[in-house]
Structure formats: C-alpha cells, structure tokens
Motif scaffolding. Structure first.
Motif, mmCIF file in Angstrom:
data_model
loop_
_atom_site.group_PDB
_atom_site.id
_atom_site.type_symbol
_atom_site.label_atom_id
_atom_site.label_comp_id
_atom_site.label_asym_id
_atom_site.label_seq_id
_atom_site.Cartn_x
_atom_site.Cartn_y
_atom_site.Cartn_z
ATOM 1 N N ALA A 1 7.045 -3.004 7.609
ATOM 2 C CA ALA A 1 7.140 -3.557 7.511
ATOM 3 C C ALA A 1 5.637 -3.490 6.944
ATOM 4 O O ALA A 1 5.472 -4.230 5.713
ATOM 5 C CB ALA A 1 6.824 -5.058 8.093
ATOM 6 N N TYR A 2 4.783 -3.099 7.702
ATOM 7 C CA TYR A 2 3.411 -2.989 7.550
ATOM 8 C C TYR A 2 2.946 -1.811 6.489
ATOM 9 O O TYR A 2 2.031 -2.013 5.673
ATOM 10 C CB TYR A 2 2.159 -2.481 8.717
ATOM 11 C CG TYR A 2 2.434 -3.800 10.016
ATOM 12 C CD1 TYR A 2 2.354 -4.855 9.823
ATOM 13 C CD2 TYR A 2 3.064 -2.846 10.748
ATOM 14 C CE1 TYR A 2 1.732 -5.907 10.517
ATOM 15 C CE2 TYR A 2 2.872 -3.988 12.307
ATOM 16 C CZ TYR A 2 2.865 -5.502 11.767
ATOM 17 O OH TYR A 2 2.882 -6.843 13.111
ATOM 18 N N GLY A 3 3.947 -1.000 6.129
ATOM 19 C CA GLY A 3 3.717 0.145 5.300
ATOM 20 C C GLY A 3 4.411 -0.697 3.741
ATOM 21 O O GLY A 3 3.354 -0.643 2.886
ATOM 22 N N SER A 4 4.859 -2.049 3.898
ATOM 23 C CA SER A 4 5.512 -2.515 1.937
ATOM 24 C C SER A 4 4.524 -3.147 2.320
ATOM 25 O O SER A 4 3.674 -3.644 0.802
ATOM 26 C CB SER A 4 6.629 -3.723 2.493
ATOM 27 O OG SER A 4 7.411 -2.877 3.065
ATOM 28 N N ILE A 5 3.659 -4.273 3.190
ATOM 29 C CA ILE A 5 2.712 -4.803 2.199
ATOM 30 C C ILE A 5 1.330 -4.097 2.368
ATOM 31 O O ILE A 5 0.404 -4.143 1.520
ATOM 32 C CB ILE A 5 1.673 -5.773 4.049
ATOM 33 C CG1 ILE A 5 2.858 -6.624 4.511
ATOM 34 C CG2 ILE A 5 0.851 -6.258 2.939
ATOM 35 C CD1 ILE A 5 2.959 -6.719 5.348
ATOM 36 N N PHE A 6 1.014 -2.495 2.767
ATOM 37 C CA PHE A 6 0.361 -1.441 2.233
ATOM 38 C C PHE A 6 0.205 -1.557 0.964
ATOM 39 O O PHE A 6 -0.209 -1.208 0.310
ATOM 40 C CB PHE A 6 0.079 -1.051 3.165
ATOM 41 C CG PHE A 6 -0.996 0.052 2.848
ATOM 42 C CD1 PHE A 6 -1.786 0.262 3.248
ATOM 43 C CD2 PHE A 6 -0.710 2.029 2.637
ATOM 44 C CE1 PHE A 6 -2.511 1.333 2.899
ATOM 45 C CE2 PHE A 6 -0.940 2.800 1.619
ATOM 46 C CZ PHE A 6 -2.100 2.455 2.381
ATOM 47 N N LEU A 7 1.507 -1.054 0.742
ATOM 48 C CA LEU A 7 1.602 -0.415 -0.776
ATOM 49 C C LEU A 7 1.280 -1.362 -1.620
ATOM 50 O O LEU A 7 1.524 -1.645 -2.849
ATOM 51 C CB LEU A 7 3.229 -0.113 -0.770
ATOM 52 C CG LEU A 7 3.387 1.086 -0.119
ATOM 53 C CD1 LEU A 7 4.761 1.108 -0.041
ATOM 54 C CD2 LEU A 7 2.755 2.785 -0.326
ATOM 55 N N VAL A 8 2.008 -2.677 -1.863
ATOM 56 C CA VAL A 8 1.562 -4.372 -2.417
ATOM 57 C C VAL A 8 0.701 -4.046 -2.379
ATOM 58 O O VAL A 8 -0.158 -4.425 -3.948
ATOM 59 C CB VAL A 8 2.645 -4.716 -1.779
ATOM 60 C CG1 VAL A 8 1.602 -6.540 -2.382
ATOM 61 C CG2 VAL A 8 4.268 -5.037 -1.592
ATOM 62 N N CYS A 9 -0.439 -3.984 -1.475
ATOM 63 C CA CYS A 9 -1.909 -4.410 -1.704
ATOM 64 C C CYS A 9 -2.537 -3.297 -2.844
ATOM 65 O O CYS A 9 -3.464 -3.504 -3.323
ATOM 66 C CB CYS A 9 -2.619 -4.564 0.136
ATOM 67 S SG CYS A 9 -2.037 -6.140 0.352
ATOM 68 N N MET A 10 -2.230 -2.526 -2.699
ATOM 69 C CA MET A 10 -2.985 -1.032 -2.671
ATOM 70 C C MET A 10 -2.301 -1.090 -4.169
ATOM 71 O O MET A 10 -3.075 -0.578 -5.322
ATOM 72 C CB MET A 10 -1.904 0.414 -2.423
ATOM 73 C CG MET A 10 -2.306 0.619 -0.754
ATOM 74 S SD MET A 10 -4.666 0.581 -1.064
ATOM 75 C CE MET A 10 -4.943 2.093 -1.130
ATOM 76 N N LYS A 11 -0.912 -1.023 -5.257
ATOM 77 C CA LYS A 11 -1.037 -1.371 -5.787
ATOM 78 C C LYS A 11 -1.094 -3.140 -7.374
ATOM 79 O O LYS A 11 -1.999 -2.425 -7.725
ATOM 80 C CB LYS A 11 0.839 -1.668 -6.219
ATOM 81 C CG LYS A 11 1.694 -1.323 -7.344
ATOM 82 C CD LYS A 11 1.194 0.400 -8.063
ATOM 83 C CE LYS A 11 2.085 0.275 -9.357
ATOM 84 N NZ LYS A 11 2.134 1.892 -9.749
ATOM 85 N N VAL A 12 -1.727 -3.713 -6.102
ATOM 86 C CA VAL A 12 -2.200 -4.562 -7.130
ATOM 87 C C VAL A 12 -3.396 -4.283 -7.050
ATOM 88 O O VAL A 12 -4.413 -4.606 -8.001
ATOM 89 C CB VAL A 12 -2.280 -5.864 -5.776
ATOM 90 C CG1 VAL A 12 -3.199 -6.970 -6.150
ATOM 91 C CG2 VAL A 12 -0.759 -6.861 -5.842
ATOM 92 N N ALA A 13 -4.096 -3.976 -5.862
ATOM 93 C CA ALA A 13 -5.705 -3.559 -6.347
ATOM 94 C C ALA A 13 -5.841 -2.491 -7.190
ATOM 95 O O ALA A 13 -6.933 -2.665 -8.389
ATOM 96 C CB ALA A 13 -6.397 -2.620 -5.164
ATOM 97 N N SER A 14 -5.470 -1.392 -7.832
ATOM 98 C CA SER A 14 -5.112 -1.006 -9.027
ATOM 99 C C SER A 14 -5.055 -1.708 -10.316
ATOM 100 O O SER A 14 -5.506 -0.403 -11.181
ATOM 101 C CB SER A 14 -4.291 -0.052 -8.421
ATOM 102 O OG SER A 14 -3.105 -0.449 -8.926
#
Length: 220
Positions: A93-106
């Motif tokens: 769950a938290y890994g999915s949110i982490f990946l989405v936020c990092m991808k958006v940040a890029s």
C-alpha cells in the motif's frame, strides 16, 4: 533508487497486485469479526484502529471473549490473522503511494518536485506508524485487557492521524496529478499498457469480491 524509478510502473503493477490480494484476504477474514454487545454484532478493524476512547477498545475485545467458545476462536483467529496479513499489505500500500508520488515528482517543476518527494518519503513514516499500531493491537488482544492510560491512548490516536493523514494526502495529490497529466496529454504512451494491467487487476479483485462467501452466524 534509480532502477526503482526507471521501472516505476512495473513495480507499481506488482505492488498493486500484492495490495489487492492482501486486501481480498483481509476482507474475507473480517467476515468473522463478531463481538458480544448485548447480542452478537459484527465489527470492523476500524473500530479498533479509531476508538473514540480507551473503554471502547476494551469493551469490544472483552465482547469477543464473551462469545461462545467456537465463535470466539473463529473471531480471534481471523482478527490476529488479519493483523499479520496486514504486515504484507503495508509495504504494498505505502509502496504504491510512494511510487506514484515519485513518478509525479519527476514530471513537476522544482517546487512540485520537492512537494511530491516529501509526500513520497512520508509514506515510510506512515508505514512505521502502521507497524507500531499492529504490534500494539496484537498485545491488547487478550482476556485480561485493561484500559490504556490517557497518554498512551493519545499517542495511539496521534499514530492514526499521521498514518491516515499523510497516506490519504499522498493518494489524493498523486492521483489528482496523474489525472491532470492524462487530461492535458502530458504522459508517455508506453506507460498505457501498465495502466491496463492495473485496471485488469482491479477488475479481477472486484470479481473475486462478488464470489459467494458466508461466514458462520454466531450462536447467541
């Protein structure tokens, strides 16, 4: 970290699959959650995670032990089992949110990049709070449960506020940004098949949820 972000969508598909699978298992386990409240009634894990006061959690757990032996064992086994399965659910769950936020940040400007990097790394704090919460609940489940002190209860509530607050903030901001990129056409066409995979996983999860399943009704 570079490899992780390069294949972020692939990792997101994997984490979403684990997230949905564990959510399905925990959903089935929750069908066995009963406590005695004059008469047997169902409860949810949220009743334990967000009690309004110390006595509410105590009454709920004591109500489980007031159930007939067979039903009590089913509820305790399912409740403890869900808390252990939750340890697999958390990184997904938290890994999915982490990946989405990092991808958006890029894809953001410097200010947006900083914001979404902060939201991404805050998921580690949410994960830690969730781990502490589960350990606390596993220790509280017992026939001789006693009320926590006000200080402990307030600390527990603070953990819940941090966990739910930052994780929901990450979800809302991340999905909103992805929707914005989609509407404005600012996305990589090669990522579309990953979206189809995630949609397919969600459809399978929804179909599984519709499969007939009935937990035993407790004796009164």
């Amino acid at each position: 970290m570079t490899i992780l972000l390069t294949d972020a969508w692939c990792w997101l598909c994997i984490s979403m699959a684990i997230f949905l699978l564990t959510a399905f298992i925990m959903g089935r386990q929750s069908r066995y959650f009963y406590t005695m409240d004059v008469v047997p009634r169902q409860f949810s894990i949220m009743d334990l995670e967000l009690p309004s006061c110390q006595k509410e959690m105590v009454n709920l757990i004591k109500g489980i032990y007031a159930m007939p032996p067979a039903n009590r064992q089913l509820t305790l086994r399912a409740l403890r089992g869900q808390l252990w399965v939750d340890f697999l659910f958390m990184p997904a769950a938290y890994g999915s949110i982490f990946l989405v936020c990092m991808k958006v940040a890029s894809k953001m400007n410097p200010a947006g990049m900083v914001l979404f990097h902060i939201l991404a790394w805050l998921q580690l704090l949410c994960w830690l709070c969730d781990i502490i919460e589960n350990i606390y609940l596993l220790q509280k489940i017992g026939p001789n449960i006693s009320e926590s002190t006000k200080m402990v209860h307030r600390a527990y509530q603070a953990l819940e506020m941090i966990k739910w607050g930052f994780s929901l903030l990450g979800i809302v901001c991340g999905l909103s940004a992805l929707l914005f990129f989609w509407v404005t056409g600012n996305f990589d066409v090669s990522s579309l098949h990953y979206l189809l995979i995630i949609v397919g996983e969600i459809v399978i999860f929804m179909v599984l949820q519709k499969l007939p399943f009935r937990a035993p009704i407790p004796a009164t």
